[in-house]
Design an enzyme around this catalytic site. Sequence first.
Site, short mmCIF file in Angstrom:
data_model
loop_
_atom_site.label_atom_id
_atom_site.label_comp_id
_atom_site.label_asym_id
_atom_site.label_seq_id
_atom_site.Cartn_x
_atom_site.Cartn_y
_atom_site.Cartn_z
N CYS A 183 0.83 -1.20 0.00
CA CYS A 183 0.00 0.00 0.00
C CYS A 183 0.87 1.25 0.00
O CYS A 183 1.79 1.38 0.79
CB CYS A 183 -0.90 0.00 1.22
SG CYS A 183 -1.84 1.52 1.39
N CYS A 211 -1.07 6.15 6.94
CA CYS A 211 -2.47 5.88 7.25
C CYS A 211 -2.71 5.36 8.66
O CYS A 211 -3.48 5.94 9.42
CB CYS A 211 -3.02 4.90 6.21
SG CYS A 211 -4.57 4.13 6.66
N CYS A 244 -3.62 -0.13 8.85
CA CYS A 244 -2.92 -1.42 8.93
C CYS A 244 -1.65 -1.22 9.75
O CYS A 244 -1.04 -0.16 9.71
CB CYS A 244 -2.50 -1.90 7.54
SG CYS A 244 -3.88 -2.33 6.47
N CYS A 280 -8.00 1.46 -0.88
CA CYS A 280 -7.58 0.78 0.33
C CYS A 280 -7.53 -0.71 -0.01
O CYS A 280 -8.54 -1.28 -0.42
CB CYS A 280 -8.58 1.05 1.44
SG CYS A 280 -8.29 0.04 2.90
N GLN A 325 -19.94 -8.87 11.16
CA GLN A 325 -18.50 -9.16 11.03
C GLN A 325 -18.00 -8.60 9.69
O GLN A 325 -18.66 -8.77 8.68
CB GLN A 325 -18.27 -10.66 11.08
CG GLN A 325 -18.59 -11.29 12.43
CD GLN A 325 -17.50 -11.07 13.46
OE1 GLN A 325 -16.44 -10.53 13.16
NE2 GLN A 325 -17.77 -11.48 14.68
N TYR A 363 -23.86 -11.70 23.92
CA TYR A 363 -23.27 -10.66 23.06
C TYR A 363 -23.56 -11.04 21.60
O TYR A 363 -22.65 -11.14 20.78
CB TYR A 363 -21.75 -10.56 23.26
CG TYR A 363 -21.30 -10.40 24.69
CD1 TYR A 363 -21.14 -9.13 25.24
CD2 TYR A 363 -21.00 -11.51 25.48
CE1 TYR A 363 -20.71 -8.98 26.54
CE2 TYR A 363 -20.57 -11.36 26.79
CZ TYR A 363 -20.42 -10.09 27.31
OH TYR A 363 -19.98 -9.96 28.60
N GLU A 400 -28.20 -9.22 23.94
CA GLU A 400 -27.40 -8.18 23.28
C GLU A 400 -27.86 -6.83 23.83
O GLU A 400 -29.04 -6.63 24.08
CB GLU A 400 -27.65 -8.28 21.76
CG GLU A 400 -27.36 -7.07 20.93
CD GLU A 400 -25.90 -6.66 20.91
OE1 GLU A 400 -25.00 -7.52 20.80
OE2 GLU A 400 -25.64 -5.44 21.04
N ASP A 429 -19.33 -13.90 23.03
CA ASP A 429 -18.53 -13.20 22.02
C ASP A 429 -18.45 -11.73 22.42
O ASP A 429 -19.03 -10.86 21.77
CB ASP A 429 -19.20 -13.37 20.64
CG ASP A 429 -18.38 -12.75 19.52
OD1 ASP A 429 -17.24 -12.30 19.77
OD2 ASP A 429 -18.88 -12.71 18.38
N CYS A 461 -12.02 -11.19 20.70
CA CYS A 461 -11.24 -10.34 19.79
C CYS A 461 -10.06 -9.72 20.54
O CYS A 461 -9.42 -8.81 20.01
CB CYS A 461 -12.13 -9.26 19.17
SG CYS A 461 -12.98 -8.26 20.39
N1 SAH Z 1 -21.68 -12.36 18.08
C1 SAH Z 1 -21.91 -11.26 17.19
C2 SAH Z 1 -21.49 -9.89 17.75
C3 SAH Z 1 -20.17 -9.81 18.44
S1 SAH Z 1 -19.59 -8.18 18.77
C4 SAH Z 1 -21.24 -11.52 15.84
O1 SAH Z 1 -20.41 -12.42 15.70
O2 SAH Z 1 -21.59 -10.84 14.88
C5 SAH Z 1 -20.01 -7.95 20.44
C6 SAH Z 1 -21.45 -7.51 20.67
O3 SAH Z 1 -21.63 -7.33 22.07
C7 SAH Z 1 -21.84 -6.20 20.02
O4 SAH Z 1 -23.00 -6.41 19.26
C8 SAH Z 1 -22.13 -5.26 21.22
O5 SAH Z 1 -23.19 -4.37 20.97
C9 SAH Z 1 -22.51 -6.24 22.30
N2 SAH Z 1 -22.29 -5.86 23.69
C10 SAH Z 1 -21.31 -5.07 24.20
N3 SAH Z 1 -21.40 -5.03 25.54
C11 SAH Z 1 -22.44 -5.80 25.89
C12 SAH Z 1 -23.02 -6.17 27.15
N4 SAH Z 1 -22.52 -5.73 28.28
N5 SAH Z 1 -24.08 -7.01 27.14
C13 SAH Z 1 -24.59 -7.47 25.96
N6 SAH Z 1 -24.08 -7.16 24.76
C14 SAH Z 1 -23.03 -6.33 24.72
#
Ligand code: SAH
Length: 457
Positions: free
Chosen positions: A78, A84, A87, A165, A289, A318, A339, A387, A414
């Site tokens: 790039c 930037c 990355c 990009c 994602q 989540y 969520e 997650d 993550c």
């Molecule tokens: N599992 C989903 C989203 C993962 S990202 C996927 O794979 O697409 C994490 C998510 O957690 C986000 O949508 C965010 O809004 C939510 N989040 C963040 N803090 C939270 C909490 N305390 N309780 C519930 N959800 C939450």
Amino acid sequence: MSQQKPPVVPGQVIQLKIEGQSHTGDGIGRVNGFAVFVPQAVAGERVEAKVTKVKKTYAHARLQKVIEESPDRAPAPCEVYEACGGCQLQHLSYPAQLRMKRQQVIDSFQRIGGLPDVEVLPVIGMKEPWAYRNKAQVPFGWRKGQVVGGFYAPQSHRIVDIETCLIQHPDNDRVVSVVKKMARELGIPPYREKSHRGCLRHVMARIGVHTGELMVVLITNGRDIPHRKALVEQLRQAFPNLRSVIQNIHTRRTNVILGKENRVLWGQPVIHDYIGPVKFAISPHSFFQVNPVQTEVLYEQVRRYAALTGKETIVDAYCGIGTIGLYLAGDAAKIYGVESVPEAVEDARHNAEMNGIDHAVFETGAAEEVMPRWLKEGIRPDVIIVDPPRKGCAPELLDAAVEMGPRRLVYVSCNPSTLARDAKYLAEKGYITHEVQPVDMFPHTSHVECVTAFEKD
Ligand code: SAH
């Protein structure tokens, strides 16, 4: 720790041997034991660098010359890589990036988790680690009287104007170019942060890679968009796959990209995409994602670790727009999703319906509050999937999860640091893991995604 003065001063040019890599990908070397972080320097290299910032216990320096080069170094393709900041690892060959990410997970489990015996598997990388992103969010602004749109330079609000990009889907890239060209030609004024005037703050482009459906979101400081009709018309002409043009009105002074209010300027309020056979509707605010190819790889790992037979009750904590739970719906008897973002929960319910899935329920709320309530209500899932965002899981959530006594707890993370911290906590409560599978969701950046499963000891 020594109270001595730091051995370097800003502006000083130093030579140093790079011994390791920080979690953001910076090379780390030492001057008389004092740590110096050098972006784009590679472990094993000897480099010349100019000190930019000195703190009590460490300094930052800018790479000036590589004196002894690492075999892991690769030319960054790039043109704006250094300016930037989007990355961090383009100066490493892709195999070296994957090795570095794996090492980061190993280090977290050793140092933070105190769990050196957990096996960290090689990172699953992409065959084609470019043009993978399905979403672009590009700030617009002014530079020397010219409309610019691109990325913020690292640690600043100076916009670096870019045309392409390399990690972005080409259509998203082209949307940004078309809007920029129109803004220049028609005179649509970008937002000025300092005076809080002007119109166009950000342009967001999202594409459903399996459907081709394209969404453009114009984030504006106020309701008016000069030459709105001409702009929409140009976008329609340029993109036969355009399905949705949305104005997001955002008048507050904040770094948050999106405001609350969406207005459909043309087409539908959502676009669609598939993960495996499951169809999802995506609205401007939805979390989806960003790397669709690797999302499927990641979710297949979740499926493997969840080891469902079709009879199980599962929790998807989540859950965002319900993606993981709905992806596994065919293998489960009942799904509970939680969520915190209400719009995402609405999307999750809509997505369940659209796919004819009637054994999934979704609740809005903080997972750490809803899970203890579900526990009290007698919900006893066989498998719990979490997650969480970067900060990891709250202890209240992990406590409730453990008390529910699931056969397995599958953790998608993550952030290896908080995953390792939570793994330690779970081990103390009798849930242990033997293996972690990292998946490269974000090639060329320093982010690492992991999946692992905890079972009763
Ligand atoms: N599992 C989903 C989203 C993962 S990202 C996927 O794979 O697409 C994490 C998510 O957690 C986000 O949508 C965010 O809004 C939510 N989040 C963040 N803090 C939270 C909490 N305390 N309780 C519930 N959800 C939450």
